[in-house]
Design an enzyme around this catalytic site. Sequence first.
Site, mmCIF file in Angstrom:
data_model
loop_
_atom_site.group_PDB
_atom_site.id
_atom_site.type_symbol
_atom_site.label_atom_id
_atom_site.label_comp_id
_atom_site.label_asym_id
_atom_site.label_seq_id
_atom_site.Cartn_x
_atom_site.Cartn_y
_atom_site.Cartn_z
ATOM 1 N N VAL A 1 3.755 2.660 -4.802
ATOM 2 C CA VAL A 1 5.143 2.423 -5.186
ATOM 3 C C VAL A 1 5.262 1.714 -6.527
ATOM 4 C CG1 VAL A 1 5.461 0.146 -4.108
ATOM 5 C CG2 VAL A 1 7.389 1.756 -4.200
ATOM 6 N N SER B 1 10.573 -13.924 0.046
ATOM 7 C CA SER B 1 9.669 -14.885 0.683
ATOM 8 C C SER B 1 10.170 -16.298 0.406
ATOM 9 C CB SER B 1 8.249 -14.737 0.123
ATOM 10 O OG SER B 1 7.429 -15.811 0.551
ATOM 11 N N TYR C 1 3.160 -15.292 -7.710
ATOM 12 C CA TYR C 1 3.836 -14.720 -6.543
ATOM 13 C C TYR C 1 5.183 -15.411 -6.338
ATOM 14 C CZ TYR C 1 4.507 -13.165 -1.690
ATOM 15 O OH TYR C 1 5.007 -12.616 -0.535
ATOM 16 N N LYS D 1 8.961 -13.578 -6.536
ATOM 17 C CA LYS D 1 9.938 -13.602 -5.450
ATOM 18 C C LYS D 1 11.214 -14.341 -5.862
ATOM 19 C CE LYS D 1 7.700 -11.248 -2.323
ATOM 20 N NZ LYS D 1 8.179 -9.906 -1.926
#
Length: 280
Positions: free
Chosen positions: A67, A148, A162, A166
């Site tokens: 994706v 998250s 990360y 998010k």
Amino acid sequence: MPRFSGKTVIITGSSNGIGRSAALLFAQDGANVTITGRNSERLVETRQLLLKSGISENNVNLVVADVTTSEGQDELIKTTLNKFGGIDILVNNAGAAITDPNRVTGTDQSIETYHKTMQTNFQSVIQMTQKAKPHLIASKGEIVNVSSIVAGPQAQPMSIYYGIAKAALNQYTRSSAIDLIQHGVRVNSVSPGLVSTGFVGAMGMTSDMSNKFYGFHASHKECIPAGVIGQPEDIANIILFLADRKLSSYIVGRTIVADGGSTLVMGMQAHNIASILSSP
């Protein structure tokens, strides 16, 4: 009549974990589902799970694709339209906390790791939203993003990139929601805390390490006040709620946090993961 009867949903990252659970629940509730991921074996396992639960093959579209690539995104859209004729719901679930190849954390992580993390967790959502947009406008559909609790406001020194990705996703959810609601398309998201999936395994943890990691946090009330690790279906049920126009019609651009109370205390930040995994 099942609440998603006649609806078509694309769920990225549905070869395991939250995505797999969401695919099963959507299909059991009448939806046509496009399941996708890079791991063909695990994706076949997802399809078999759906078929064993009584879902017809006619209602399942399996697409092995990355994706993060334009080719993979185009294949998802094209095959879904070819098989089901439209798109009603897009669940942007694919994501990963990518480990730096040099096994470093914090500010020592490479810029390559940054780019890969952003591409997986954020850029792919932007691109899938753009490509699904005309079809979702036609169906007055829904988008549910899976974020998250690392988005903050607490610091994430072990997984800086990360957390950045998010946090960006949360802002994109808010902004795209206002942009698209004028066309009748709703955008919302869910932010899970610790959930028992293959997520930490993808970060390099063995099964024993994963059990130790989850067990430690579940047993410490300052980490998870509820005292239990979340399960994929806990998050999948929220995804279905946000995709259900009858139940959540007045929720626009919001993020539902599902973390067993973790972000109310965030004591997990006081513990060192390396020390947890190396303890007897």
